[in-house]
Each structure stands twice: as structure tokens, then as C-alpha cells.
Motif scaffolding. Structure first.
Motif, mmCIF file in Angstrom:
data_model
loop_
_atom_site.group_PDB
_atom_site.id
_atom_site.type_symbol
_atom_site.label_atom_id
_atom_site.label_comp_id
_atom_site.label_asym_id
_atom_site.label_seq_id
_atom_site.Cartn_x
_atom_site.Cartn_y
_atom_site.Cartn_z
ATOM 1 N N ARG B 384 4.855 5.375 -11.789
ATOM 2 C CA ARG B 384 3.411 5.444 -12.105
ATOM 3 C C ARG B 384 3.145 5.566 -13.598
ATOM 4 O O ARG B 384 2.102 5.998 -14.012
ATOM 5 C CB ARG B 384 2.799 6.637 -11.377
ATOM 6 C CG ARG B 384 2.972 6.524 -9.899
ATOM 7 C CD ARG B 384 2.342 7.646 -9.148
ATOM 8 N NE ARG B 384 2.911 7.730 -7.823
ATOM 9 C CZ ARG B 384 2.522 6.966 -6.804
ATOM 10 N NH1 ARG B 384 1.569 6.085 -6.972
ATOM 11 N NH2 ARG B 384 3.094 7.090 -5.640
ATOM 12 N N SER C 44 -6.427 -1.951 -6.508
ATOM 13 C CA SER C 44 -5.846 -0.778 -7.137
ATOM 14 C C SER C 44 -6.116 0.469 -6.292
ATOM 15 O O SER C 44 -7.212 0.641 -5.763
ATOM 16 C CB SER C 44 -6.457 -0.614 -8.527
ATOM 17 O OG SER C 44 -5.819 0.419 -9.184
ATOM 18 N N GLY C 45 -5.135 1.268 -6.121
ATOM 19 C CA GLY C 45 -5.290 2.498 -5.344
ATOM 20 C C GLY C 45 -5.132 2.290 -3.859
ATOM 21 O O GLY C 45 -5.357 3.195 -3.060
ATOM 22 N N GLY C 47 -2.368 1.834 -2.282
ATOM 23 C CA GLY C 47 -1.145 2.458 -1.758
ATOM 24 C C GLY C 47 0.103 1.623 -1.893
ATOM 25 O O GLY C 47 1.129 1.937 -1.276
ATOM 26 N N LYS C 48 0.063 0.579 -2.710
ATOM 27 C CA LYS C 48 1.236 -0.282 -2.851
ATOM 28 C C LYS C 48 2.423 0.481 -3.431
ATOM 29 O O LYS C 48 3.528 0.466 -2.877
ATOM 30 C CB LYS C 48 0.905 -1.471 -3.777
ATOM 31 C CG LYS C 48 -0.198 -2.370 -3.285
ATOM 32 C CD LYS C 48 -0.388 -3.556 -4.196
ATOM 33 C CE LYS C 48 -0.821 -3.176 -5.594
ATOM 34 N NZ LYS C 48 -2.192 -2.624 -5.690
ATOM 35 N N THR C 49 2.171 1.121 -4.566
ATOM 36 C CA THR C 49 3.254 1.842 -5.218
ATOM 37 C C THR C 49 3.805 2.937 -4.306
ATOM 38 O O THR C 49 5.019 3.145 -4.199
ATOM 39 C CB THR C 49 2.754 2.451 -6.543
ATOM 40 O OG1 THR C 49 2.271 1.390 -7.355
ATOM 41 C CG2 THR C 49 3.851 3.183 -7.265
ATOM 42 N N THR C 50 2.880 3.600 -3.605
ATOM 43 C CA THR C 50 3.311 4.663 -2.705
ATOM 44 C C THR C 50 4.243 4.103 -1.630
ATOM 45 O O THR C 50 5.282 4.695 -1.322
ATOM 46 C CB THR C 50 2.074 5.314 -2.050
ATOM 47 O OG1 THR C 50 1.168 5.673 -3.086
ATOM 48 C CG2 THR C 50 2.471 6.524 -1.250
HETATM 49 N N1 LIG Z 1 1.467 11.913 -7.229
HETATM 50 C C1 LIG Z 1 0.239 11.728 -6.725
HETATM 51 N N2 LIG Z 1 -0.581 12.774 -6.525
HETATM 52 C C2 LIG Z 1 -1.803 12.617 -6.018
HETATM 53 N N3 LIG Z 1 -2.309 11.446 -5.657
HETATM 54 C C3 LIG Z 1 -1.583 10.342 -5.826
HETATM 55 C C4 LIG Z 1 -0.273 10.429 -6.358
HETATM 56 N N4 LIG Z 1 0.249 9.188 -6.419
HETATM 57 C C5 LIG Z 1 -0.704 8.363 -5.930
HETATM 58 N N5 LIG Z 1 -1.796 9.053 -5.570
HETATM 59 C C6 LIG Z 1 -3.005 8.480 -4.976
HETATM 60 O O1 LIG Z 1 -2.625 7.669 -3.909
HETATM 61 C C7 LIG Z 1 -3.409 6.494 -3.853
HETATM 62 C C8 LIG Z 1 -2.531 5.251 -3.827
HETATM 63 O O2 LIG Z 1 -1.920 5.136 -5.072
HETATM 64 P P1 LIG Z 1 -0.923 3.954 -5.431
HETATM 65 O O3 LIG Z 1 -0.332 4.265 -6.758
HETATM 66 O O4 LIG Z 1 0.022 3.782 -4.322
HETATM 67 O O5 LIG Z 1 -1.889 2.715 -5.551
HETATM 68 P P2 LIG Z 1 -1.502 1.225 -5.976
HETATM 69 O O6 LIG Z 1 -1.837 0.377 -4.832
HETATM 70 O O7 LIG Z 1 -0.139 1.145 -6.479
HETATM 71 O O8 LIG Z 1 -2.526 0.987 -7.158
HETATM 72 P P3 LIG Z 1 -2.316 0.061 -8.477
HETATM 73 O O9 LIG Z 1 -2.480 -1.305 -8.029
HETATM 74 O O10 LIG Z 1 -3.405 0.528 -9.380
HETATM 75 O O11 LIG Z 1 -0.972 0.383 -9.003
HETATM 76 C C9 LIG Z 1 -4.330 6.538 -5.040
HETATM 77 O O12 LIG Z 1 -5.592 6.947 -4.603
HETATM 78 C C10 LIG Z 1 -3.749 7.597 -5.941
HETATM 79 O O13 LIG Z 1 -4.757 8.322 -6.571
#
Ligand SMILES: Nc1ncnc2c1ncn2[C@@H]1O[C@H](COP(=O)(O)OP(=O)(O)OP(=O)(O)O)[C@@H](O)[C@H]1O
Ligand SMILES: [Mg+2]
Lengths: 335, 385, 230
Positions: B384, C44-45, C47-50
Motif C-alpha cells: 500500500r 479504487s477501494g 478490495g483488489k490489493t486486499t
Molecule cells: N490496513 C488497513 N486498515 C484499514 N483499512 C484498510 C487497510 N487496508 C485497506 N483498507 C481499506 O480496505 C478497502 C479496500 O482497500 P484496497 O487497498 O484493497 O483497495 P484497492 O482496490 O486496492 O484500491 P486501489 O485501486 O486504490 O489500490 C479500502 O476501503 C481501504 O480503506
């Protein structure tokens, strides 16, 4: 109280260990209360990471404990000149009652910390870490002993009065001496040898049996044999092994052999004995833990190594202890 | 094992990447160790000198105590002692202190023949005439007289007398002969105005060293106004004195070490963002928490062992090459006249061991818990940004 | 083709039982087959990275199961996760995540340090990979002296060090221009051809629409909204 560099080092080391154990104990307490292997909460994750902290702390403690034991014996040896009548470490330890107690506590702690480190390593290799609670309860039980170690050392060193006339190994371990120590030295050599060699033989037999078969019964037996062997060997060192090492018919000191005069021969000997006792006890101690499937696999993997290490330790110990007896010109039995 | 070595390799290369910071740390640490080490080495060397010269010291020295203080002893006491069984020989010694206002130091004056032990250390010869003397190295370097020069001293009557230096104690190092001036007995008696029936003390040799204590008791019994001092007692006193002094200084120096540990702690807890990122990367790449902790442990070990080595060498050079200029006044204390003399260079493994325990142990402990903070970093932190 | 990664009713909630509680993934089920090349998209947000971090054994789910090669890894202690991550996953991050003060070669060797492999062997493998990505002459350069594209290739080479089965890439083209992106796609295509499973999270239509993508999964608010095979 004598202000001596060694004493200062010992006390500060023990204080450091004690503080570390307090930290470890505090985290253990939390671990015992909150540990839940099935939870995926962030707290559980944090606790899991804490186990690594605690094992690092304990590894550190064990290492320092080994050095601290050595340093204690060294220091006792170095300060013997302060006491009239003391000629080696034994004399210094006799200077007040607490000396031997410190040595005992340090020895016990050394074994306990070793057990903890070994079983912790095993446990951490399994996926479910079934011993977690048990380990940390054990750690909590150990913490007061470290406090005791610190306190006794303080008592011993602060109670040292340089004018005190102490009996040294010459009198403590001489045939006229009283108590266990005197009895050991006064024991007829032949009898002492018979006892020592039969126990050592018994130990070796059980050890070989363990290496040959997987039969459960031999493991607890080896544990018993190890404990017996350890104490009887310590006795034998005082009773006759020391005589052969020093080549003197009345020098019973178990510490002098750690000195340069005797080529530091005491180190490999005591390390051998320690390994033989520790690794001999482990299979027996691990036996009840085999009920956990994950652990059983790990135990099966390392048990052979334990046994081999125990064997190696024993061989080293016996070799050094008996070398002079067999090849030396010095004869005791003839008298 | 291989794994440990590779992690050590990584640790070393990381340490080298942060050269300046780590060198500064090592410098401060090594300095602390050098101070501690100097104290230990110096005490050890002094102890060695003192006990070494005492080995040839008399078995028993008998002093007379008058009104609670040391007084001149009648020479005929020697007869009483000589009659005790077990006594090999008794002889009287004449000696005294002399304060020289010029160099502001106390000298020890000794009558020749009083003390056998110093004889072997002589270069030149012992005084044979009334106006001759032999001196120790310490005096030579303070006054500057060599063999053949003369030494001017003020006697008890206030008259200035000159003595020709005929001998020099060229001992490599000797605590006891350093401030010594030797005269003929008659000369010294005249100088101090000591009656010929009196002596400063008596020295007693015994046949069996085991009987020394018993004999001392007997002397005390027969001659109630004397104080017999056995060699053992002198040794104890030295031992206690030296231990006490070095202990005091160590306690002070340990304070410095603790301050250093606090510094180290502070450094380790205040993890920089960059370090945190690096740990995150390592964990993401599959390093276990234990591996990261190992890096930190290695780091502590490398830094403290390097510092220990440098500090030890520093202490060794300070004490044995330069003669411990920074500590000498503190440790020697009892006399000002010890300008410079080389200590017998010897390294006691025990001292090194104590030093290692005193410095490495606490330092590693100070870095352990902060190190753990680094290990709790989430591995997915790096995903991140 | 066998199911390599299987997730079952996966839920990830951050800061649970706290005012800032966030549900990043809820009740997600998915099976990823061997040798698939998957694009993960969504706003964005979403949940992909998660999801990638869960799949790549970087974190543990709040509930639900993850099976990797039939082994349930969702409750495994971190230590074992690290081991699996080391042996079976290669990561290509958006920010490259190289150790800036170390050399290229050292960076490549990093993933294999905590293993029992020999130092020489690791070095040999690193040099081979550098050759493959035309970085052979740069092995002793510091990362800070490399261009962005070179850094990207170093990061890819590092991901391949342990010869992983799965390659996970999170927004790999975010910092790259079109030409470098095309280069990256080429590399990924080759790797896929070698039998590696590839999972890419991306906004970039350039990747999203690329030929090598065999399956597209769209996420929104932690749910799968589309799962198509073009
Ligand atoms: N360590 C953390 N603590 C609290 N909330 C988190 C954490 N990591 C992610 N989130 C939340 O989880 C949700 C999903 O985040 P994620 O990073 O997976 O999105 P993403 O799809 O990768 O977005 P992007 O395209 O911007 O990278 C978001 O709302 C984010 O705020
Ligand atoms: Mg993202």
C-alpha cells in the motif's frame, strides 16, 4: 560487600536477565489469557508475533545464563585470595552459606531455560503450536527463579567479608570434612568408581536401547538414568576424577580444572556432561507431548539427534574423565 | 547454519550501507569499553606488580605500637622472637619517609641490608660510603640525577646534605622500588636521627609457611606492644584495596555504559521510515519474523563485538604502551611519585571475559525489545505504498 | 487443470470492533486454476490489493478459507505463510519495493536468504535472471542509479528468484509509459507460457484488454461483480 569487577558484571547481568524475564513474563501473562489459535483477530496476530519476541528473549537469557554460570565460577575463583584459607573457588563459595545455593539455582535455571528453548523450537515448527499455553505458564513459573538468582547473588556477594577464614577444598573435600561434600571425598575410591561406572554403564545401555528401538519404556528410563548419571558424575568428579586430573591424592576441587594450569580440560568435560544429561532427559520429557500429532512428527524427527548428541556428550565426558585413569602414571587404587 | 550465515552476510552489507552512522556508534561504544578496559587492565597490572613484589617480602613484619600508632621498635625484641621455635631468622630494618618539597612527593628511605628483596634489581652498586645512595627509577625521572650525579636532601636537623648516586633500580617496573632511596644504615640513622638501639621494624622469616599465623600470634603474646603483620595480610589488603578502587571506577564507568545503552535504545526505537520500509519488503519477500530479529541480533553482535575488540586494543595500548596516563593518578592514589613506568603487559582472559559480559550483555539486551518492534511490521504494508 | 488457489466465503474486515471498521472483502468465493492469467479490476477501494495480499499469504482473512494446492492456509501461523510466500509466490509491486541502498545483485538474492540454499547457488541464479532481463552488466549498481524501467525489470527478476508457481502483480504499470508496459506484458506472456499462474490487479485498460489475459474478475465494494473469460 566487595566491589570487584566480576561481581559487578554478574550482578548487572542478572539484573538485565531479570528485567528481560519480567518483560517476557508480562507478555506471557497476556498470551496465556488471550491466546486463541482459532481466532483471526488482529490481537491474535499480535500475540503470535509476540511469541517470537519472547523466544528471542529466552534464547538471549539462556545464552547469558550459560556465561553467567561460567563467570560466577570464575569470579569465585578470582576472589579466593580475599579469604584467608581459601585456595580456589571452593573456598570462596564456602565463605558464606549462600555461595553453593547460587551455584545450584544457576544450574537449575540453566537446565530449565534449555528445556524451554528446545521445546519452544519444536513447538514453533508445528502449525498449531499446541504447547503455547503450557510454555508460557512454564515461563511464568521460571521468572521468580531468576529473581531468586539475582537476590541470592546479591546476598552472597554483599555478605562476603574478606577477613572470613574459610575452609577450602583441602578441608571441605578432605576425608575429615563433614556433610555430603566430605562424605564424597572420603568415600573409598574403589566403591566410588564402581558406583560411577555402573551408573554410566546403565546410562549408556539405555541410550543404546533408545537408539535401537522405538519402545516407549526406554525414554522415561533414559530420563531417570540421565538424572542419576548427572548427579553421580558430579559426585564422582569430586570423589576421584579430580584426583586423576590433578594427579594429586588429596585435591578434590571440581573447579580448578577450569583453569589454564590444567589446560582448561574442565570445559569439554563439563560441557560433555551437560549435553549428556540434557539430551538424555529430552526424549523422556518429550514422551507425554507425543499426544499432539504435529509435535509427534517433530519429535520423531529430532529424537535421534538428541540421542546422538547425548551419546557424543557422554563419550567426551567419559574420555576426559578416564583418560588419566587408564593411561596416566598416577595410581590411586594401588594404595 | 547456512541460513544464519547468509543473514549475517546481509546484516554486514546493510551495516556498511549506513557507514557513518554505525561508525559513530562504534566509536562511542568502543570508547566506553576502552575506559572500562583501561580500569580493569590497570588494576590487574598494579595488582600483579604489588603481589609480585610481595612474593619476596618477609613472612612477618613486626612493628611496635605505641599509643596506638606505629613507633620505633627496640632492636633487642629480635632476641625474644629469635628464641621462638620455628623462626628461621630475625633482622631489623631501618627506613622512613621523606617529603621532598621540591618535587612535592614522598620518598622512601631504606637502609641497605635491611631488605634483601631489592638487591636483585640494582644497576650500579649499593652505597658503600657515608655520602652515597642508590635510587629508584621514579626518583631519577623526577629529579633527573643519573649515576655519578648528586642528590641534595635536608636531614632531620634541617641541614642540607648531598649524596652521590651510585646505583639505580633499573627494574622494568616495580611499584615498591620506584620511590626508594637506599643509604648505608649508619647514614640513614644519622639522617633520621634514630638511636642505634631502635629500628623501624623487624622482619621475621619462618621455616614453615603454614606456621606463620601461629608464630604471629605467639609474637603478639610475648611482646604485647607489637603488631605482627603477615605477608598474607598484606596481600589481602592489596587485593581488597585494588578491587575496591577498580570497583569504584567501574561503577562510575558503568554509569557511562548505561547512558550509552539508553542512547542505543533511543536509536533503535526511533526506526526511520526507510528502515521500516526495508523490513516490510523483507517480510513481503518471505522473511520470517525470526529472520528479521536475527538480523537485528547480528547487528547488535557485530557492533558490540567490533567495539569490544577496538576498545580492548585501545585499552591495551593506553595501559601498556602509554602507561595509562589518564587513570594513573586516580588508581595509584597513595603516592604522587609514579611519573611513568611500564606495566608488565599481560592479558588475563578473565578480565576480558568480565569486560565482555559487562558491555556486550547489556547492549544486546537494549537492542532486543526495540528490534522486536521492527518485526511486528505487517508484511502487506509494502503493497500500500 | 487443477484448482491451484481456492477461496471460500472469504471476508476481511479491518479494525474490527472499532469505530473505523472497514469491510474490504465480504463473502468472496473464487477458484483460480493453474496456469491462468487473471486480471483483477475494480474502482479504487474495491478490495483488489486486499484480495491479492490474502491470496499471496501476506495476511490472514477474518473468516473464510483459502486453500493453496489443497492446503488450508487461512489459519496458518505467520511463519508458515512466510515460507509459502517465499517458495511459491513472486510479487511485482507498484512501487517496485527494492532496497534502495543495496546493489541490484543483493536485491535479487534477498528472497532466498532465509533458505538453506547455498550462497553461490543463489548468486548464480540471480546472475542468470539478470542476463535474461538484459541487466547482466548492472549487477553491482545501486538501485538509485537505475532508470524506472530497469528497476521494474529488477523487481520482476526478483519475483522469479525462487521459481514461484504464482506471480502476483499489483498495478504493475502505474509508473510505466506505454512502451515499458508493452515490454512488461511481453515478459508476463512468456512467464505464463512457461506455466506460471499470473494474477494482476490493474486499472490500466492496456493490460486489461491485452491478449494474454484469459480471465477478468471485477470487484466492487468487496464483492465480485463479474467473472468473465474472453
Ligand atoms: N490496513 C488497513 N486498515 C484499514 N483499512 C484498510 C487497510 N487496508 C485497506 N483498507 C481499506 O480496505 C478497502 C479496500 O482497500 P484496497 O487497498 O484493497 O483497495 P484497492 O482496490 O486496492 O484500491 P486501489 O485501486 O486504490 O489500490 C479500502 O476501503 C481501504 O480503506
Ligand atoms: Mg490497491
Amino acid at each position: 560487600m566487595i566491589l570487584h569487577p566480576g561481581i559487578l558484571a554478574l550482578l548487572s547481568l542478572s539484573a538485565v536477565i531479570f528485567i528481560i524475564m519480567l518483560v517476557a513474563g508480562w507478555h506471557s501473562l497476556k498470551l496465556i489469557v488471550y491466546w486463541d489459535a482459532n481466532s483471526s483477530s488482529e490481537r491474535q496476530l499480535l500475540l503470535e508475533r509476540k511469541t517470537w519476541l519472547i523466544s528471542t528473549l529466552l534464547n538471549y537469557t539462556l545464552t547469558v545464563q550459560i556465561f553467567s554460570l561460567l563467570l560466577f565460577v570464575f569470579t569465585a575463583d578470582d576472589i579466593h585470595r580475599l579469604f584467608i584459607g581459601a585456595m580456589c573457588a571452593t573456598g570462596s563459595l564456602n565463605a558464606n552459606l549462600v555461595g553453593w545455593l547460587v551455584l545450584l539455582v544457576k544450574g537449575v535455571l540453566l537446565f530449565m531455560a534449555s528445556f524451554w528453548v528446545v521445546f519452544n523450537q519444536l513447538d514453533q515448527r508445528t502449525e498449531d503450536a499446541p504447547l503455547t499455553r503450557l510454555k508460557y505458564i512454564g515461563l511464568l513459573l521460571m521468572t521468580p527463579l531468576f529473581a531468586l538468582d539475582l537476590y541470592l547473588q546479591w546476598r552472597y556477594f554483599s555478605g562476603l567479608q574478606p577477613e572470613v577464614i574459610t575452609s577450602c577444598c583441602g578441608s571441605l573435600f578432605s576425608a575429615e570434612g563433614e556433610g555430603v561434600a566430605g562424605d564424597l571425598a572420603g568415600m573409598p575410591i574403589g566403591q566410588a568408581m564402581t558406583l560411577f561406572f555402573s551408573v554410566a554403564g546403565f546410562y549408556l545401555l539405555v541410550l543404546l536401547a533408545c537408539l535401537r528401538t522405538r519402545r516407549v519404556i526406554f525414554r522415561p528410563l533414559l530420563f531417570v538414568a540421565s538424572v542419576l548419571m548427572f548427579f553421580i558424575s558430579l559426585g564422582a568428579v569430586v570423589a576421584f576424577i579430580s584426583l586423576y586430573i590433578y594427579q594429586m591424592p588429596s585435591h578434590h576441587c571440581p573447579f580448578d580444572m577450569l583453569q589454564a594450569n590444567y589446560g582448561y580440560i574442565g570445559y569439554p568435560m563439563y560441557i560433555g556432561l551437560y549435553c549428556a544429561a540434557l539430551f538424555g532427559m529430552l526424549p523422556g520429557l518429550a514422551q507425554p507431548l507425543r499426544k499432539y500429532i504435529g509435535l509427534r512428527r517433530e519429535i520423531d524427527l529430532v529424537e535421534r539427534q538428541w540421542l546422538l548428541k547425548a551419546l557424543g556428550g557422554m563419550v567426551v565426558f567419559l574420555l576426559i574423565a578416564c583418560w588419566q585413569m587408564i593411561f596416566g602414571s598416577f595410581k590411586l587404587l594401588g594404595y | 547454519m547456512r541460513r544464519l550465515l547468509k543473514i549475517l552476510d546481509f546484516t554486514l552489507s546493510s551495516l556498511l550501507k549506513r557507514k557513518y552512522k554505525n561508525f559513530a556508534l562504534i566509536a562511542v561504544y568502543a570508547f566506553t569499553i576502552a575506559v572500562l578496559g583501561s580500569v580493569l587492565f590497570l588494576t590487574q597490572a598494579l595488582k600483579y606488580e604489588a603481589t609480585g613484589s610481595l612474593e619476596t617480602a618477609p613472612d612477618i613484619v613486626v612493628q611496635r605500637i605505641f599509643a596506638g600508632r606505629h613507633d620505633l621498635i627496640p632492636v633487642n625484641y629480635a632476641e625474644t622472637i629469635r628464641r621462638l621455635p620455628g623462626v628461621k631468622s630475625v633482622s631489623s630494618r631501618v627506613w622512613g619517609y621523606y617529603y621532598d618539597s621540591l618535587i612535592k612527593a614522598n620518598l622512601t628511605f631504606l637502609a641497605s641490608g635491611s631488605d634483601r628483596q631489592t638487591l636483585d634489581l640494582l644497576e650500579g652498586r649499593l652505597p658503600l660510603a657515608d655520602d652515597e645512595c642508590s635510587i629508584g627509577m621514579g626518583i631519577q625521572s623526577a629529579f633527573g640525577p643519573a649515576i655519578g650525579d648528586s642528590l641534595a636532601l635536608e636531614d632531620s636537623a634541617g641541614a642540607t646534605k648531598t649524596f652521590q648516586v651510585v646505583g639505580l633500580f633499573r627494574a622494568e617496573s616495580n611499584l615498591l622500588t620506584n620511590d626508594l632511596v637506599i643509604f648505608q644504615e649508619q647514614t640513614l640513622r644519622a639522617f633520621f636521627n634514630i638511636d642505634s638501639s631502635l629500628a623501624t621494624d623487624l622482619i621475621v622469616e619462618v621455616y614453615n609457611p603454614r606456621e606463620t599465623k601461629t608464630l604471629a600470634k605467639k609474637i603478639k603474646y610475648h611482646l604485647a606492644d607489637t603488631r605482627p603483620i603477615t605477608r598474607d595480610e598484606i596481600l589481602h589488603t592489596y587485593e581488597t584495596l585494588f578491587n575496591w578502587r577498580s570497583g569504584m571506577m567501574l561503577a562510575v564507568a558503568t554509569g557511562a555504559l548505561i547512558a550509552f545503552c539508553i542512547l542505543a535504545w533511543d536509536k533503535a526505537t526511533g526506526l526511520s521510515a526507510e528502515e521500516k520500509r526495508e523490513i516490510g519488503i523483507l517480510k513481503a519477500l518471505g522473511w520470517e519474523t525470526a529472520d528479521v530479529l536475527t538480523v537485528k541480533l547480528w547487528e547488535g553482535l557485530v557492533i558490540s563485538l567490533t567495539s569490544l575488540l577496538i576498545g580492548l586494543i585501545g585499552a591495551w595500548v593506553h595501559v601498556f604502551v602509554f602507561g595509562a596516563p589518564a587513570l594513573t593518578p586516580l588508581l595509584k592514589g597513595w603516592s604522587v611519585l609514579y611519573p611513568d613506568f611500564a606495566y608488565t603487559a599481560l592479558i588475563d582472559i578473565y578480565q576480558v571475559f568480565v569486560l565482555a559480559m559487562l558491555t556486550v550483555g547489556p547492549y544486546i539486551a537494549c537492542t532486543l525489545i526495540p528490534a522486536w518492534k521492527t518485526a511486528v511490521t505487517d508484511p502487506d504494508l509494502v503493497m500500500r505504498g | 487443470m487443477a484448482g491451484l488457489l481456492k477461496i471460500d466465503q472469504l471476508t476481511k474486515i479491518f479494525n474490527r470492533h472499532r469505530p473505523d471498521e472497514t469491510t474490504a472483502l465480504s463473502d468472496l468465493s473464487l477458484t483460480i486454476l493453474q496456469e491462468e492469467c487473471i486480471a483483477l479490476t475494480g474502482p479504487s477501494g474495491s478490495g483488489k490489493t486486499t484480495l491479492l495480499s490474502l491470496l499471496g499469504c501476506m495476511s490472514r482473512p477474518t473468516s473464510g478459507n483459502i486453500l493453496f494446492q489443497g492446503r488450508n492456509i487461512s489459519r496458518l501461523p505467520e511463519r508458515f505463510l512466510a515460507q509459502i510466500r517465499r517458495d511459491s509466490f513472486g510479487f511485482i509491486f507498484q512501487q517496485y519495493n527494492l532496497l534502495r541502498s543495496h546493489t541490484v545483485l543483493e536485491n535479487l538474492m534477498l528472497p532466498l536468504y532465509p533458505t538453506d540454499r547455498q550462497w553461490k547457488e543463489i548468486r548464480r541464479r540471480a546472475l542468470e535472471l539478470l542476463e535474461r532481463f538484459q541487466l547482466g552488466n548492472m549487477h553491482s549498481k545501486k538501485i538509485t542509479q537505475l532508470s524506472g524501467g530497469e528497476q521494474q525489470r529488477v523487481a520482476i527478476a526478483r519475483a522469479l528468484m525462487a521459481d514461484p508457481e504464482v506471480i502476483i502483480a499489483d498495478e504493475p504499470t502505474a509508473h510505466l509509459d506505454e512502451q515499458l508496459s508493452a515490454e512488461l506484458l511481453d515478459i508476463l506472456a512468456t512467464l505464463n507460457g512457461e506455466g506460471k499462474t499470473i494474477i494482476i490487479a490493474t486499472h490500466d485498460p492496456f493490460i486489461y484488454a491485452a491478449d494474454i489475459i484469459q480471465r477478468r474478475i471485477s470487484l466492487q465494494h468487496g464483492h465480485i461483480t463479474a467473472d468473465t473469460m474472453p
